[in-house]
Write an enzyme that holds these catalytic residues in place. Structure first.
Site, PDB file in Angstrom:
ATOM      1  N   LEU A 189       1.275  -1.167   0.341  1.00  0.00           N
ATOM      2  CA  LEU A 189      -0.199   0.108  -0.105  1.00  0.00           C
ATOM      3  C   LEU A 189       0.818   1.316  -0.216  1.00  0.00           C
ATOM      4  CD1 LEU A 189      -2.601  -1.007   2.696  1.00  0.00           C
ATOM      5  CD2 LEU A 189      -2.771  -1.005   0.386  1.00  0.00           C
ATOM      6  N   GLY A 232       8.435   1.799   7.846  1.00  0.00           N
ATOM      7  CA  GLY A 232       8.651   0.473   7.022  1.00  0.00           C
ATOM      8  C   GLY A 232       7.494   0.196   5.915  1.00  0.00           C
ATOM      9  N   ASP A 259       6.799  12.991  13.091  1.00  0.00           N
ATOM     10  CA  ASP A 259       6.558  12.860  11.274  1.00  0.00           C
ATOM     11  C   ASP A 259       4.572  12.582  11.198  1.00  0.00           C
ATOM     12  OD1 ASP A 259       6.675  11.859   9.401  1.00  0.00           O
ATOM     13  OD2 ASP A 259       7.634   9.909   9.428  1.00  0.00           O
TER      14      ASP A 259
END
Ligand code: NAG
Ligand code: NAG
Ligand code: NAG
Ligand code: NAG
Ligand code: NAG
Ligand code: NAG
Ligand code: NAG
Ligand code: NAG
Ligand code: NAG
Ligand code: NAG
Ligand code: NAG
Length: 831
Positions: A487, A493, A607
């Protein structure tokens, strides 16, 4: 008469003040002897070369003591640099000598004068003013703006060189053979280049141009690009093999690292010399020998590498393999092809022992890859985050290093044995107990009708209660059909689509760079999964098995926000109207508010960016990836460079780069950038003609000042109905959020109230503080641009006294304080 004046004019023009006539000499013994550029920005003179010894001098073009070019030989204080009447520029060992140490080889080519231009270019020119030879055409290890590199010009420093290949790829090479960095143009542009030329723009962007490209392509950005001020930015190949962009404000005498090609210094081939093993102490890369079977070649410089105490040919038949856990030997093209084998770990050791091989690495990542090294140069990397095991051939006996954990030694073997014994005894006891309990259980419930359905019911209970479900790796492998449907790939990761046993669609994130024990991982998972909010993506479960760490999240049908904000005009069908966008902005703010202010264990996200804001089937915003920053091993240096501290260029608050504490206010900054992007549909760091070659966010404030709101707002929104009052609120809030000073930024709770119109918004000041220069933070002085200190400048500094206080958060006046060292602390506690 007229002719005379004309001649005079011509004469004065040709030998202007800056021109250096033939026969001129620079004396190394005279510290004031130099050839400056007209406005004194650059000068050519003799300077001490700190990297060799204080007595060594070089003839160099400098800017604020920063060398941008140097003659190809070193000299001492009796040397001179002379522009001979033949037109040759020579570095001579003394003023009476005639055999040059170095020369420009331009004798009898019509050179009539020399000059150092304001750009820093030292030119030997002929009588019509054309350059016969120039330092820009003969670079050493640095290029400055207006200088460029093509396929025929190379930067070099020691054994390292930087080349631009004819296909436009940028490569870093060791000893002209090993390519340890190879970065190409975006592969979607498959035009074949004819004459690629690389340069660095004054604003700090590395660009590649070519006749076949319609416009120059941006390849890399310095972290301070497009910031204003009298700043020289230059690209330098350092003697540690890394290529970096530096910034230096005129007159400041300091330089700052703003970008590095290789983010993990230990990945630079040969950084620790032959047989040297690179690893990190808290902040710096360090070089060590694999074991006490080796000595440092130069005890004063561990980067020179190691040599065996007993050479292999001196112990025939007594060779053995030294085992190095968590280590690998770097393998790059062109060696790669001849060194790869698919064998298990023990044949990887044995094949090397019996073969013509000096070291081997077994990747131990499930690929079954083994590298057998037969060349006589090997370059090692040790880190707890590396799963590989390596072997080095030595003469027996193996003599492990006493203190460091690089080599596994006899003591650990004994430990292993004891541990095994304990495990076996404990397991046997547990098994006995389990059998007993199972028997009792069966005896009690054998008549109960519920007996059969119990486990399934229990599983259902687990899903529904919100407690995270533990999956096995096999289950997730099956659910994702072998990790087939990717996706996306976030900072932590890759994410895959999966279908769970109960038919729920889920997003499975395969974490990378996690170096935490089982217990800590579970603790973090528990924290993340106990965080529930309408605007946060829910964690369904996790997997922690061997090296595998995976997280299973609810699936968000509409993907991430960036797909809607930055689509091109052809795909405008994917665009959302203002009402949806405003609700997304508000929902995101509410999610972050919950993380910061309302939940029990407060979380700084670290983030926030459009890629981490997901949209469900109703286009409601849900923030993802929260709580993960704490999981990442701070020693994993892939996450620790200026360009990739976790967040993404553009969303990182200035304090990330300045090594100041990261607080919830850093998230506010990132949110402000996202908010501006929601309004504008443009990346906040975009630089274009339209934005006057400034960063979009800076340009947007200028337009706001001028009252030109329309220019900021996404044109695609302007076709539909928009609530200008909301737009205005969003723009002002975004400028408040991206204030340079964290204390100036509002708390997230206030952001929500301002967006909702509950709180009155004052006019925001310019996001950037007037005091230019305090921004970049870490500085190193020009005289200490040695490999290590410059590298250190790009590493966040961890203050050990504050590490203890948090495995996350403590309250402080300016917000919640998260400590970068927290997860490393957790590790060391359990060791
Ligand atoms: C400089 O080097 C030359 C040889 O290259 C030597 O003859 C001379 O003595 C040296 N001068 C000084 C001051 O060290
Ligand atoms: C010197 O000249 C260069 C090139 O023209 C210019 O960029 C720079 O700003 C000038 N510096 C000063 C101090 O005038
Ligand atoms: C100077 O060099 C240019 C370029 O090489 C050349 O075209 C020109 O004729 C030269 N001028 C003289 C006087 O040699
Ligand atoms: C590079 O050098 C080769 C051989 O000397 C020459 O044919 C070629 O034109 C040069 N290319 C450029 C861009 O200067
Ligand atoms: C670098 O390469 C040359 C041959 O290309 C070789 O002779 C030399 O040993 C190499 N240097 C090192 C340090 O391996
Ligand atoms: C150029 O760089 C890309 C990576 O950016 C790499 O995939 C490709 O193989 C390189 N091409 C060559 C010829 O080295
Ligand atoms: C590659 O180019 C395409 C189209 O120009 C662009 O959409 C994409 O973001 C680029 N990718 C990178 C990694 O720059
Ligand atoms: C890529 O190359 C192929 C074959 O050379 C060509 O047909 C195609 O149009 C090229 N694509 C682009 C985007 O240039
Ligand atoms: C340059 O170096 C000299 C001596 O090392 C020092 O006196 C001077 O202050 C330096 N200049 C700057 C701008 O750093
Ligand atoms: C790490 O290594 C550097 C350079 O060798 C040294 O200056 C520094 O003190 C070391 N730090 C620690 C914590 O050992
Ligand atoms: C290392 O440094 C010391 C003192 O600086 C010096 O005495 C010694 O000779 C040096 N050793 C080598 C191998 O250069």
């Amino acid at each position: 008469m007229k002719l005379f004046f004309f001649l005079l004019l011509l004469l004065t023009a040709a030998t202007s003040a800056a021109d250096i006539p033939l026969g001129s000499t620079l004396y190394a013994a005279d510290p004031n002897s130099n050839w400056p550029s007209p406005n004194n920005t650059f000068s050519l003179s003799f300077i001490a070369d700190p990297t060799v010894s204080p007595e060594t001098l070089i003839a160099a073009v400098t800017y604020n003591n920063i060398t941008i070019w140097q003659a190809g030989a070193t000299a001492n204080s009796s040397a001179v640099l002379r522009l001979l009447h033949s037109g040759d520029l020579q570095l001579l060992p003394s003023s009476t000598s005639t055999t040059p140490l170095w020369s420009s080889a331009t004798a009898n080519l019509g050179v009539s004068a020399a000059s150092l231009e304001d750009s820093g270019n030292f030119v030997l020119k002929n009588s019509s003013g054309a350059a016969v030879w120039s330092t820009f055409d003969h670079p050493t290890d640095t290029i400055v703006p207006t200088q460029n590199l093509n396929v025929n010009r190379t930067l070099s420093s020691g054994l390292y060189s930087f080349k631009i290949q004819s296909n436009g790829n940028l490569t870093l090479l060791w000893n002209n053979t090993i390519i340890y960095y190879n970065s190409g143009l975006n592969s979607t542009m498959n035009s074949t280049l004819t004459n690629p030329v690389l340069d660095i723009q004054p604003i700090g962007i590395i660009t590649l141009s070519d006749p076949t490209l319609s416009s120059p392509q941006n390849l890399a950005y310095s972290s301070d690009y497009a910031e204003e001020g009298n700043i020289l930015r230059f690209l330098k190949l350092d003697n540690d093999g890394n290529l970096r962009i530096y910034s230096s404000a005129r007159g400041s005498g300091t330089v700052n690292v703003r970008w590095a090609a290789v983010s993990d210094q230990c990945q630079v081939y040969g950084y620790c010399g032959n047989m040297g093993i690179c690893s990190y102490n808290d902040t710096y890369p360090i070089c060590e020998c694999p074991s006490q079977n080796f000595d440092l070649i130069d005890p004063n410089d561990s980067r020179k590498g190691c040599k065996r105490k007993v050479e292999l040919q001196d112990c025939p038949g007594r060779e053995t393999m030294l085992e190095l856990d968590h280590s690998r030997f770097l393998t790059f093209q062109p060696e790669l092809a001849s060194q790869v084998f698919f064998v298990g770990i023990s044949p990887c050791r044995l094949n090397c022992l019996i073969g013509n091989c000096i070291a081997s690495t077994s990747l131990a990542d499930g690929s079954g890859l083994c590298y057998l090294k037969s060349s006589n140069f090997v370059s090692g990397y040790h880190s707890p985050a590396i799963p590989s095991t390596s072997f080095v051939k030595v003469c027996s006996p193996v003599m492990p290093n006493p203190s460091t954990a690089i080599a596994s030694n006899g003591r650990t073997n004994r430990w292993k044995l004891t541990a095994w014994l304990v495990v076996v005894v404990v397991l046997a006891t547990l098994l006995g107990l389990a059998v007993l309990e199972g028997g009792l259980w069966w005896w009690c419930f054998r008549n109960s009708p519920k007996f059969g359905g119990l486990s399934a019911q229990y599983a259902l209970l687990e899903y529904a209660s919100g407690a995270p479900v533990q999956f096995s790796y096999k289950e997730l492998h099956k659910a994702t059909k072998g990790f087939k449907e990717k996706l996306g790939a976030g900072g932590f990761g890759a994410v895959y689509r999966g279908v769970l046993a109960n038919r729920t669609i889920a997003a499975v994130k395969q974490l990378e760079g996690i170096d935490q024990g089982e217990k800590q991982f579970r603790m973090e998972v528990a924290t993340i999964s106990s965080t529930h909010h309408l605007n946060l993506v829910r964690l369904i479960g996790f997997c922690s098995e061997g090296r595998h760490r995976l997280l299973v999240y609810e699936f968000m049908k509409n993907g991430s926000l960036d797909n809607f904000l930055f689509t091109s005009h052809e795909q405008s069908g994917k665009h959302l109207n203002w009402e949806y966008q405003f609700n997304i902005a508000l929902g995101t703010a509410r999610g972050i508010t919950y993380l910061h202010e309302e939940c029990r264990d407060c979380i700084v996200h670290c983030d926030i960016k459009p890629e981490n804001i997901l949209l469900d089937e109703n286009y409601h915003a849900k923030v993802s990836d929260f709580g993960l920053a704490k999981l990442v091993n701070p020693k994993d240096h892939r996450y620790r460079t200026l360009t990739s501290v976790r967040g993404t260029r553009g969303y990182l608050a200035p304090e990330w780069l300045a090594n100041l504490p990261i607080t919830s206010k850093s998230d506010v900054y990132s949110y402000g950038m996202v908010l501006l992007e929601i309004v504008s549909g443009k990346r906040n760091f975009e630089v274009s003609e339209e934005t006057n070659h400034k960063k979009f966010s800076l340009w947007a404030y200028e337009e706001f000042e001028k009252g030109n709101i329309e220019a900021i707002v996404d044109r695609r929104l302007q076709n539909s109905e928009i609530n200008m009052e909301q737009v205005m609120r969003a723009i002002q809030v975004s400028f408040w959020c991206i204030q340079e000073q964290p204390s100036q930024r509002p708390m997230m709770g206030k952001v929500v109230q301002m967006l909702e119109g509950i709180l009155v918004i004052d006019r925001p000041p310019a996001p950037k503080a007037a005091t230019e220069g305090s921004v970049g933070g870490t500085s190193v002085t020009a005289s200490s641009i040695s490999a290590l200190s410059t590298f250190a400048a790009s590493m966040p500094v961890v203050s050990s006294s504050s590490s203890l206080q948090t495995a996350g958060i403590s309250s402080s006046a300016s917000g919640k304080h998260v400590d970068r060292a927290s997860s490393s602390l957790l590790q060391s506690e359990t060791k």
